[in-house]
Design a protein around this motif. Structure first.
Motif, PDB file in Angstrom:
ATOM      1  N   MET A  53       0.826  -1.209   0.000  1.00 44.67           N
ATOM      2  CA  MET A  53       0.000   0.000   0.000  1.00 44.67           C
ATOM      3  C   MET A  53       0.861   1.260   0.000  1.00 44.67           C
ATOM      4  O   MET A  53       0.537   2.246  -0.672  1.00 44.67           O
ATOM      5  N   ASP A  54       1.975   1.214   0.748  1.00 43.92           N
ATOM      6  CA  ASP A  54       2.842   2.390   0.827  1.00 43.92           C
ATOM      7  C   ASP A  54       3.391   2.793  -0.539  1.00 43.92           C
ATOM      8  O   ASP A  54       3.604   3.978  -0.803  1.00 43.92           O
ATOM      9  N   VAL A  55       3.661   1.792  -1.402  1.00 40.25           N
ATOM     10  CA  VAL A  55       4.215   2.094  -2.724  1.00 40.25           C
ATOM     11  C   VAL A  55       3.130   2.112  -3.799  1.00 40.25           C
ATOM     12  O   VAL A  55       3.408   2.019  -4.983  1.00 40.25           O
ATOM     13  N   GLN A  56       1.864   2.208  -3.331  1.00 42.50           N
ATOM     14  CA  GLN A  56       0.710   2.377  -4.216  1.00 42.50           C
ATOM     15  C   GLN A  56       0.461   1.154  -5.094  1.00 42.50           C
ATOM     16  O   GLN A  56       0.041   1.277  -6.245  1.00 42.50           O
ATOM     17  N   TRP A  57       0.733  -0.021  -4.527  1.00 41.89           N
ATOM     18  CA  TRP A  57       0.302  -1.258  -5.161  1.00 41.89           C
ATOM     19  C   TRP A  57      -1.059  -1.633  -4.597  1.00 41.89           C
ATOM     20  O   TRP A  57      -1.500  -1.106  -3.573  1.00 41.89           O
ATOM     21  N   THR A  58      -1.737  -2.586  -5.244  1.00 38.82           N
ATOM     22  CA  THR A  58      -3.036  -3.071  -4.793  1.00 38.82           C
ATOM     23  C   THR A  58      -2.879  -4.453  -4.186  1.00 38.82           C
ATOM     24  O   THR A  58      -2.284  -5.348  -4.805  1.00 38.82           O
ATOM     25  N   VAL A  59      -3.379  -4.646  -2.966  1.00 36.79           N
ATOM     26  CA  VAL A  59      -3.389  -5.970  -2.350  1.00 36.79           C
ATOM     27  C   VAL A  59      -4.551  -6.745  -2.958  1.00 36.79           C
ATOM     28  O   VAL A  59      -5.714  -6.475  -2.672  1.00 36.79           O
ATOM     29  N   VAL A  60      -4.235  -7.697  -3.824  1.00 36.99           N
ATOM     30  CA  VAL A  60      -5.263  -8.454  -4.532  1.00 36.99           C
ATOM     31  C   VAL A  60      -5.882  -9.518  -3.634  1.00 36.99           C
ATOM     32  O   VAL A  60      -7.094  -9.716  -3.620  1.00 36.99           O
ATOM     33  N   SER A  61      -5.040 -10.201  -2.857  1.00 41.93           N
ATOM     34  CA  SER A  61      -5.528 -11.231  -1.944  1.00 41.93           C
ATOM     35  C   SER A  61      -4.504 -11.446  -0.844  1.00 41.93           C
ATOM     36  O   SER A  61      -3.321 -11.140  -1.014  1.00 41.93           O
TER      37      SER A  61
END
Length: 303
Positions: A53-61
């Motif tokens: 989240m900090d690097v603006q990725w999406t947690v898919v699962s």
């Protein structure tokens, strides 16, 4: 450009701390990008999810033993991915990273794999796994920045070690490495480098990014000594540095496998990663402010 080179470029994670280089920076005993977290698997999972989240990725699962994150592709990367995997009828390519977590006696081992995928016109999924130094080095830096440590026995044979702390900053057409601290007795200290110096080239190689700087240290490892160009109080200096390698990593903690107690009931822990994902969704919907999100995130991670 070859398909193999396209895969390497797309597997390189675009992060401020990314270290690329044509050779592996940290060679783990397994050869895989991996790190050790001195915590239970649920805590390691929450740290990895938070870092995504900090690097603006999406947690898919996420689960007790796995996190999958999606890293957005730039327009150029998306075009290259389309050339690599699909055609004009396929969906835009997507980039994923899977963090597999294994826990023994409260210590977690995390290994990472990554791939590019697209869906073809008739529903078939096309995938290309990531490999190579760009992918490996970027993910190793990601794991360490998330709180992980190099596994015991990890070696650093391909890059020279200066023994400095600081950061790369823009400097005209190129950049400089602003030294904030120098490790006593390390190669840079023996050569005469001091805190406040700005390194402008390593082994004759100028740089613009952290990745370029690591490339210079890779070049520096090829000879017993190398040149370091430095600016000190606006005066140019040149030092001859003796090549040092970083020593192999040793384990700072021990993990002893304990037999499972078949009679003890096992309660499924609450997934902190899932709670973080819910909070992020609430923030994106405008229900939570950034300050409220940060406060709730800190509260979850401290549990």
């Amino acid at each position: 450009m070859s398909i193999h080179r396209l895969i390497l470029l797309l597997g390189s994670v675009a992060l401020p701390f990314t270290a690329a280089g044509s050779q592996l920076f940290a060679v783990t005993p397994s050869g895989m990008p991996e790190a050790v977290f001195p915590s239970k698997a649920s805590v390691a999972v929450s740290r990895l999810s938070s870092k995504c989240m900090d690097v603006q990725w999406t947690v898919v699962s996420s689960s007790d033993t796995e996190v999958v994150c999606e890293s957005p592709l730039s327009t150029g990367q998306s075009i290259m991915g389309q050339m690599l995997l699909g055609n004009s009828y396929s969906t835009p390519p997507r980039r994923f990273f899977r963090f597999n977590v294994s826990e023994i006696s409260g210590v977690s081992r995390v290994q990472v794999s990554g791939w590019l995928e697209t869906q073809m016109a008739f529903g078939q999924m096309q995938r290309a796994p990531f490999s190579g130094a760009d992918f490996h080095n970027s993910i190793m830096n990601f794991l360490v920045s998330a709180g992980g440590s190099f596994p015991a026995g990890t070696t650093f044979p391909n890059h020279a070690m200066l023994g400095i702390f600081g950061q790369v900053a823009p400097r005209g057409r190129h950049a400089g490495y602003v030294v904030s601290d120098v490790t006593p007795g390390a190669a840079a200290d023996r050569a005469g480098v001091k805190a406040g110096d700005v390194i402008t080239s390593v082994a004759g190689k100028k740089f613009k990014t952290e990745s370029d700087f690591l490339d210079g240290l890779e070049k520096a490892a090829k000879a017993p000594t190398y040149q370091l160009d430095v600016t000190r109080s606006d005066s140019p200096l040149t030092f001859t540095v003796e090549r040092d390698y970083r020593p192999a990593a040793t384990q700072a903690f021990n993990a002893v496998e304990e037999p499972a107690d078949a009679t003890a009931p096992v309660a499924k822990p609450i997934s902190v990663a899932d709670e973080l994902a819910k909070l992020l969704k609430l923030k994106e919907q405008g229900i939570l402010t950034q300050a409220e999100f940060d406060a709730q995130k800190s509260k979850l991670l401290s549990q």
